[in-house]
Design a protein around this motif. Structure first.
Motif, PDB file in Angstrom:
ATOM      1  N   ILE A   1     -26.573  21.484  25.119  1.00 24.48           N
ATOM      2  CA  ILE A   1     -27.214  19.986  25.414  1.00 24.48           C
ATOM      3  C   ILE A   1     -26.390  18.579  24.931  1.00 24.48           C
ATOM      4  O   ILE A   1     -25.761  18.271  25.672  1.00 24.48           O
ATOM      5  CB  ILE A   1     -28.754  19.932  24.442  1.00 24.48           C
ATOM      6  CG1 ILE A   1     -29.427  20.283  25.399  1.00 24.48           C
ATOM      7  CG2 ILE A   1     -29.307  17.718  24.555  1.00 24.48           C
ATOM      8  CD1 ILE A   1     -31.063  20.572  25.001  1.00 24.48           C
ATOM      9  N   ALA A   2     -25.539  19.709  24.033  1.00 22.66           N
ATOM     10  CA  ALA A   2     -24.671  18.443  23.146  1.00 22.66           C
ATOM     11  C   ALA A   2     -23.074  18.484  24.190  1.00 22.66           C
ATOM     12  O   ALA A   2     -22.983  17.140  24.272  1.00 22.66           O
ATOM     13  CB  ALA A   2     -24.485  18.758  21.900  1.00 22.66           C
ATOM     14  N   ASP A   3     -23.442  19.776  24.978  1.00 24.38           N
ATOM     15  CA  ASP A   3     -22.073  19.034  25.444  1.00 24.38           C
ATOM     16  C   ASP A   3     -22.114  18.324  27.018  1.00 24.38           C
ATOM     17  O   ASP A   3     -21.277  17.596  27.329  1.00 24.38           O
ATOM     18  CB  ASP A   3     -21.301  20.780  26.307  1.00 24.38           C
ATOM     19  CG  ASP A   3     -20.925  22.070  25.288  1.00 24.38           C
ATOM     20  OD1 ASP A   3     -20.615  20.604  24.221  1.00 24.38           O
ATOM     21  OD2 ASP A   3     -20.762  22.579  26.256  1.00 24.38           O
ATOM     22  N   GLN A   4     -23.328  18.751  27.102  1.00 26.14           N
ATOM     23  CA  GLN A   4     -24.203  17.490  28.743  1.00 26.14           C
ATOM     24  C   GLN A   4     -24.344  16.054  28.644  1.00 26.14           C
ATOM     25  O   GLN A   4     -23.981  15.239  28.829  1.00 26.14           O
ATOM     26  CB  GLN A   4     -25.152  18.309  29.443  1.00 26.14           C
ATOM     27  CG  GLN A   4     -24.559  19.353  30.077  1.00 26.14           C
ATOM     28  CD  GLN A   4     -24.236  19.244  31.284  1.00 26.14           C
ATOM     29  OE1 GLN A   4     -24.211  18.474  31.952  1.00 26.14           O
ATOM     30  NE2 GLN A   4     -23.066  19.932  31.593  1.00 26.14           N
ATOM     31  N   LEU A   5     -24.459  15.672  27.037  1.00 21.66           N
ATOM     32  CA  LEU A   5     -24.725  14.592  26.549  1.00 21.66           C
ATOM     33  C   LEU A   5     -23.469  14.121  26.277  1.00 21.66           C
ATOM     34  O   LEU A   5     -24.032  12.876  25.520  1.00 21.66           O
ATOM     35  CB  LEU A   5     -25.800  14.279  26.080  1.00 21.66           C
ATOM     36  CG  LEU A   5     -27.451  14.188  26.622  1.00 21.66           C
ATOM     37  CD1 LEU A   5     -28.893  15.040  25.919  1.00 21.66           C
ATOM     38  CD2 LEU A   5     -27.710  14.033  28.107  1.00 21.66           C
ATOM     39  N   ASP A   6     -22.303  14.817  25.607  1.00 23.38           N
ATOM     40  CA  ASP A   6     -21.182  14.364  24.897  1.00 23.38           C
ATOM     41  C   ASP A   6     -21.765  13.846  23.682  1.00 23.38           C
ATOM     42  O   ASP A   6     -21.194  12.539  23.361  1.00 23.38           O
ATOM     43  CB  ASP A   6     -20.297  12.833  25.885  1.00 23.38           C
ATOM     44  CG  ASP A   6     -19.328  13.181  25.988  1.00 23.38           C
ATOM     45  OD1 ASP A   6     -18.811  13.244  24.882  1.00 23.38           O
ATOM     46  OD2 ASP A   6     -18.934  11.427  25.629  1.00 23.38           O
ATOM     47  N   THR A   7     -22.050  14.906  22.618  1.00 18.30           N
ATOM     48  CA  THR A   7     -22.439  14.471  21.570  1.00 18.30           C
ATOM     49  C   THR A   7     -22.313  15.775  20.921  1.00 18.30           C
ATOM     50  O   THR A   7     -21.886  16.686  21.280  1.00 18.30           O
ATOM     51  CB  THR A   7     -23.536  13.898  21.733  1.00 18.30           C
ATOM     52  OG1 THR A   7     -23.868  13.118  20.095  1.00 18.30           O
ATOM     53  CG2 THR A   7     -24.844  14.735  21.811  1.00 18.30           C
ATOM     54  N   SER A   8     -21.967  16.300  19.689  1.00 18.61           N
ATOM     55  CA  SER A   8     -22.069  17.039  18.966  1.00 18.61           C
ATOM     56  C   SER A   8     -23.384  17.379  18.024  1.00 18.61           C
ATOM     57  O   SER A   8     -25.080  16.969  18.200  1.00 18.61           O
ATOM     58  CB  SER A   8     -21.485  16.005  17.344  1.00 18.61           C
ATOM     59  OG  SER A   8     -22.729  15.569  16.672  1.00 18.61           O
ATOM     60  N   VAL A   9     -23.499  18.593  17.638  1.00 21.98           N
ATOM     61  CA  VAL A   9     -24.514  19.114  17.596  1.00 21.98           C
ATOM     62  C   VAL A   9     -25.363  18.963  15.748  1.00 21.98           C
ATOM     63  O   VAL A   9     -26.258  18.471  16.322  1.00 21.98           O
ATOM     64  CB  VAL A   9     -24.612  20.669  17.576  1.00 21.98           C
ATOM     65  CG1 VAL A   9     -25.567  21.528  16.684  1.00 21.98           C
ATOM     66  CG2 VAL A   9     -24.548  21.252  18.718  1.00 21.98           C
ATOM     67  N   ASP A  10     -23.870  18.710  15.727  1.00 18.95           N
ATOM     68  CA  ASP A  10     -24.440  18.010  14.482  1.00 18.95           C
ATOM     69  C   ASP A  10     -26.002  16.277  14.332  1.00 18.95           C
ATOM     70  O   ASP A  10     -26.798  16.786  14.341  1.00 18.95           O
ATOM     71  CB  ASP A  10     -23.257  17.176  13.679  1.00 18.95           C
ATOM     72  CG  ASP A  10     -22.636  18.317  12.792  1.00 18.95           C
ATOM     73  OD1 ASP A  10     -23.864  19.375  12.712  1.00 18.95           O
ATOM     74  OD2 ASP A  10     -21.812  18.224  12.410  1.00 18.95           O
ATOM     75  N   TYR A  11     -25.145  15.867  15.115  1.00 18.81           N
ATOM     76  CA  TYR A  11     -26.068  14.765  15.742  1.00 18.81           C
ATOM     77  C   TYR A  11     -27.475  14.778  16.244  1.00 18.81           C
ATOM     78  O   TYR A  11     -28.574  14.788  15.795  1.00 18.81           O
ATOM     79  CB  TYR A  11     -25.521  13.522  17.046  1.00 18.81           C
ATOM     80  CG  TYR A  11     -25.944  12.879  17.529  1.00 18.81           C
ATOM     81  CD1 TYR A  11     -26.961  11.254  16.671  1.00 18.81           C
ATOM     82  CD2 TYR A  11     -27.391  12.801  18.632  1.00 18.81           C
ATOM     83  CE1 TYR A  11     -28.169  10.424  17.231  1.00 18.81           C
ATOM     84  CE2 TYR A  11     -27.934  11.462  18.603  1.00 18.81           C
ATOM     85  CZ  TYR A  11     -28.152  10.843  18.031  1.00 18.81           C
ATOM     86  OH  TYR A  11     -29.673   9.044  18.630  1.00 18.81           O
ATOM     87  N   LEU A  12     -27.293  16.342  17.257  1.00 19.95           N
ATOM     88  CA  LEU A  12     -29.031  17.015  17.663  1.00 19.95           C
ATOM     89  C   LEU A  12     -29.727  16.943  16.271  1.00 19.95           C
ATOM     90  O   LEU A  12     -30.929  16.700  16.604  1.00 19.95           O
ATOM     91  CB  LEU A  12     -28.779  17.521  18.475  1.00 19.95           C
ATOM     92  CG  LEU A  12     -28.108  16.902  19.885  1.00 19.95           C
ATOM     93  CD1 LEU A  12     -28.156  18.131  21.356  1.00 19.95           C
ATOM     94  CD2 LEU A  12     -28.690  15.980  20.896  1.00 19.95           C
ATOM     95  N   THR A  13     -28.858  17.140  15.633  1.00 17.63           N
ATOM     96  CA  THR A  13     -29.383  18.394  14.471  1.00 17.63           C
ATOM     97  C   THR A  13     -30.729  16.981  13.392  1.00 17.63           C
ATOM     98  O   THR A  13     -30.590  17.607  11.976  1.00 17.63           O
ATOM     99  CB  THR A  13     -29.235  19.383  14.187  1.00 17.63           C
ATOM    100  OG1 THR A  13     -28.077  18.952  13.434  1.00 17.63           O
ATOM    101  CG2 THR A  13     -29.297  20.567  14.825  1.00 17.63           C
TER     102      THR A  13
END
Length: 79
Positions: A57-69
């Motif tokens: 998801i982070a790769d597809q949305l061009d963000t970091s896992v840190d943001y998602l968590t």
């Protein structure tokens, strides 16, 4: 304690990024190789996200896992 609780996944953040990037949940599910219903269940807390899910998801949305968590407050463009 569930993995979702341990990782602190925030479906609200995923939804926000989907809106900002003008991507539909269905399109994200397809891009990460997940059934649309499975992603929907995870977004509604009926199933838990795996670390692999978050990375995809982070790769597809061009963000970091840190943001998602929730470890950081602002989404980062990582590409």
């Amino acid at each position: 304690m569930s993995l979702e609780t341990d990782l602190g996944v925030s479906p609200k953040r995923i939804r926000l990024l989907l809106r900002r990037r003008k991507v539909k949940q269905r399109e994200l599910a397809e891009a990460i190789g997940m059934a649309e219903q499975t992603l929907s269940n995870k977004m509604h807390g009926l199933r838990t996200f795996t670390l692999k899910d978050l990375v995809c998801i982070a790769d597809q949305l061009d963000t970091s896992v840190d943001y998602l968590t929730g470890r950081i407050e602002e989404p980062q463009n990582v590409r």
